[in-house]
Design a protein around this motif. Sequence first.
Motif, mmCIF file in Angstrom:
data_model
loop_
_atom_site.group_PDB
_atom_site.id
_atom_site.type_symbol
_atom_site.label_atom_id
_atom_site.label_comp_id
_atom_site.label_asym_id
_atom_site.label_seq_id
_atom_site.Cartn_x
_atom_site.Cartn_y
_atom_site.Cartn_z
ATOM 1 N N VAL A 57 39.761 15.603 4.653
ATOM 2 C CA VAL A 57 40.618 15.588 3.463
ATOM 3 C C VAL A 57 41.859 16.443 3.715
ATOM 4 O O VAL A 57 42.986 16.033 3.400
ATOM 5 C CB VAL A 57 39.842 16.099 2.223
ATOM 6 N N ILE A 58 41.655 17.609 4.311
ATOM 7 C CA ILE A 58 42.779 18.501 4.614
ATOM 8 C C ILE A 58 43.722 17.830 5.608
ATOM 9 O O ILE A 58 44.947 17.837 5.429
ATOM 10 C CB ILE A 58 42.264 19.851 5.163
ATOM 11 N N ASP A 59 43.154 17.222 6.638
ATOM 12 C CA ASP A 59 43.984 16.566 7.654
ATOM 13 C C ASP A 59 44.743 15.372 7.091
ATOM 14 O O ASP A 59 45.900 15.130 7.469
ATOM 15 C CB ASP A 59 43.126 16.133 8.840
ATOM 16 N N SER A 60 44.117 14.616 6.197
ATOM 17 C CA SER A 60 44.816 13.462 5.632
ATOM 18 C C SER A 60 45.945 13.918 4.712
ATOM 19 O O SER A 60 46.972 13.245 4.595
ATOM 20 C CB SER A 60 43.857 12.552 4.870
ATOM 21 N N THR A 61 45.775 15.073 4.077
ATOM 22 C CA THR A 61 46.833 15.625 3.238
ATOM 23 C C THR A 61 48.057 15.976 4.090
ATOM 24 O O THR A 61 49.190 15.777 3.675
ATOM 25 C CB THR A 61 46.319 16.877 2.495
ATOM 26 N N VAL A 62 47.799 16.462 5.301
ATOM 27 C CA VAL A 62 48.891 16.753 6.235
ATOM 28 C C VAL A 62 49.571 15.457 6.650
ATOM 29 O O VAL A 62 50.803 15.355 6.649
ATOM 30 C CB VAL A 62 48.374 17.489 7.492
ATOM 31 N N GLY A 63 48.768 14.454 6.970
ATOM 32 C CA GLY A 63 49.315 13.176 7.423
ATOM 33 C C GLY A 63 50.207 12.512 6.390
ATOM 34 O O GLY A 63 51.149 11.796 6.727
ATOM 35 N N LYS A 64 49.917 12.757 5.132
ATOM 36 C CA LYS A 64 50.709 12.165 4.060
ATOM 37 C C LYS A 64 51.901 13.035 3.669
ATOM 38 O O LYS A 64 52.663 12.707 2.769
ATOM 39 C CB LYS A 64 49.823 11.919 2.838
ATOM 40 N N GLY A 65 52.052 14.179 4.335
ATOM 41 C CA GLY A 65 53.218 15.025 4.125
ATOM 42 C C GLY A 65 53.144 15.924 2.906
ATOM 43 O O GLY A 65 54.167 16.439 2.462
ATOM 44 N N LEU A 66 51.956 16.129 2.361
ATOM 45 C CA LEU A 66 51.837 16.971 1.170
ATOM 46 C C LEU A 66 51.809 18.455 1.507
ATOM 47 O O LEU A 66 52.316 19.271 0.746
ATOM 48 C CB LEU A 66 50.572 16.612 0.390
ATOM 49 N N ILE A 67 51.178 18.796 2.627
ATOM 50 C CA ILE A 67 51.184 20.184 3.078
ATOM 51 C C ILE A 67 51.583 20.217 4.547
ATOM 52 O O ILE A 67 51.438 19.221 5.261
ATOM 53 C CB ILE A 67 49.821 20.887 2.865
ATOM 54 N N HIS A 68 52.047 21.363 4.978
ATOM 55 C CA HIS A 68 52.460 21.524 6.372
ATOM 56 C C HIS A 68 51.228 21.672 7.254
ATOM 57 O O HIS A 68 50.192 22.176 6.813
ATOM 58 C CB HIS A 68 53.344 22.777 6.477
ATOM 59 N N ARG A 69 51.346 21.252 8.497
ATOM 60 C CA ARG A 69 50.194 21.303 9.409
ATOM 61 C C ARG A 69 49.725 22.725 9.661
ATOM 62 O O ARG A 69 48.531 22.979 9.847
ATOM 63 C CB ARG A 69 50.492 20.589 10.717
ATOM 64 N N ASN A 70 50.652 23.688 9.640
ATOM 65 C CA ASN A 70 50.248 25.081 9.847
ATOM 66 C C ASN A 70 49.441 25.602 8.671
ATOM 67 O O ASN A 70 48.509 26.388 8.847
ATOM 68 C CB ASN A 70 51.466 25.973 10.061
ATOM 69 N N LYS A 71 49.789 25.168 7.474
ATOM 70 C CA LYS A 71 49.028 25.573 6.292
ATOM 71 C C LYS A 71 47.614 25.016 6.375
ATOM 72 O O LYS A 71 46.642 25.701 6.065
ATOM 73 C CB LYS A 71 49.707 25.093 5.011
ATOM 74 N N ALA A 72 47.500 23.762 6.803
ATOM 75 C CA ALA A 72 46.183 23.149 6.946
ATOM 76 C C ALA A 72 45.355 23.895 7.985
ATOM 77 O O ALA A 72 44.169 24.188 7.768
ATOM 78 C CB ALA A 72 46.326 21.683 7.340
ATOM 79 N N ALA A 73 45.978 24.227 9.105
ATOM 80 C CA ALA A 73 45.278 24.946 10.171
ATOM 81 C C ALA A 73 44.825 26.318 9.675
ATOM 82 O O ALA A 73 43.707 26.763 9.980
ATOM 83 C CB ALA A 73 46.185 25.094 11.386
ATOM 84 N N ARG A 74 45.675 26.970 8.890
ATOM 85 C CA ARG A 74 45.337 28.287 8.352
ATOM 86 C C ARG A 74 44.132 28.199 7.420
ATOM 87 O O ARG A 74 43.202 28.993 7.516
ATOM 88 C CB ARG A 74 46.548 28.862 7.615
ATOM 89 N N HIS A 75 44.134 27.216 6.532
ATOM 90 C CA HIS A 75 43.018 27.038 5.602
ATOM 91 C C HIS A 75 41.714 26.749 6.362
ATOM 92 O O HIS A 75 40.676 27.353 6.074
ATOM 93 C CB HIS A 75 43.295 25.897 4.626
ATOM 94 N N LYS A 76 41.781 25.830 7.316
ATOM 95 C CA LYS A 76 40.579 25.475 8.078
ATOM 96 C C LYS A 76 40.055 26.675 8.853
ATOM 97 O O LYS A 76 38.844 26.925 8.880
ATOM 98 C CB LYS A 76 40.868 24.310 9.030
ATOM 99 N N SER A 77 40.958 27.432 9.451
ATOM 100 C CA SER A 77 40.570 28.591 10.236
ATOM 101 C C SER A 77 39.890 29.644 9.368
ATOM 102 O O SER A 77 38.842 30.191 9.732
ATOM 103 C CB SER A 77 41.803 29.177 10.921
ATOM 104 N N ARG A 78 40.469 29.910 8.208
ATOM 105 C CA ARG A 78 39.912 30.944 7.339
ATOM 106 C C ARG A 78 38.566 30.527 6.761
ATOM 107 O O ARG A 78 37.653 31.352 6.659
ATOM 108 C CB ARG A 78 40.896 31.277 6.219
ATOM 109 N N LEU A 79 38.456 29.265 6.372
ATOM 110 C CA LEU A 79 37.174 28.791 5.840
ATOM 111 C C LEU A 79 36.092 28.873 6.910
ATOM 112 O O LEU A 79 34.981 29.339 6.659
ATOM 113 C CB LEU A 79 37.303 27.353 5.339
#
Length: 89
Positions: A57-79
């Motif tokens: 879900v996080i990755d698809s949000t990046v693919g659709k341009g809603l969030i930046h890829r670094n933000k997604a990576a940060r969220h995944k890393s912290r979780l």
Amino acid sequence: MANIASARKRARQAVKNRAHNMALRSRFRTSMKSVLKAIRAGDQEGASTAYRNAVPVIDSTVGKGLIHRNKAARHKSRLNARIREMGQA
């Protein structure tokens, strides 16, 4: 209100796109909250499962341009770090 036909069409598209983006953003936030809820409950198995479901879900949000890829990576890393931390405690 717009007077030119192309501007009227753009305004209609903006309404539709905003509704679509809000739904995707909501899905992203819900998936994040499900992982955090399991972490707070102390359920490592549930948190891992929720994390595995949240990553696409996080990755698809990046693919659709809603969030930046670094933000997604940060969220995944912290979780992931918080889930790993549960196993050591």
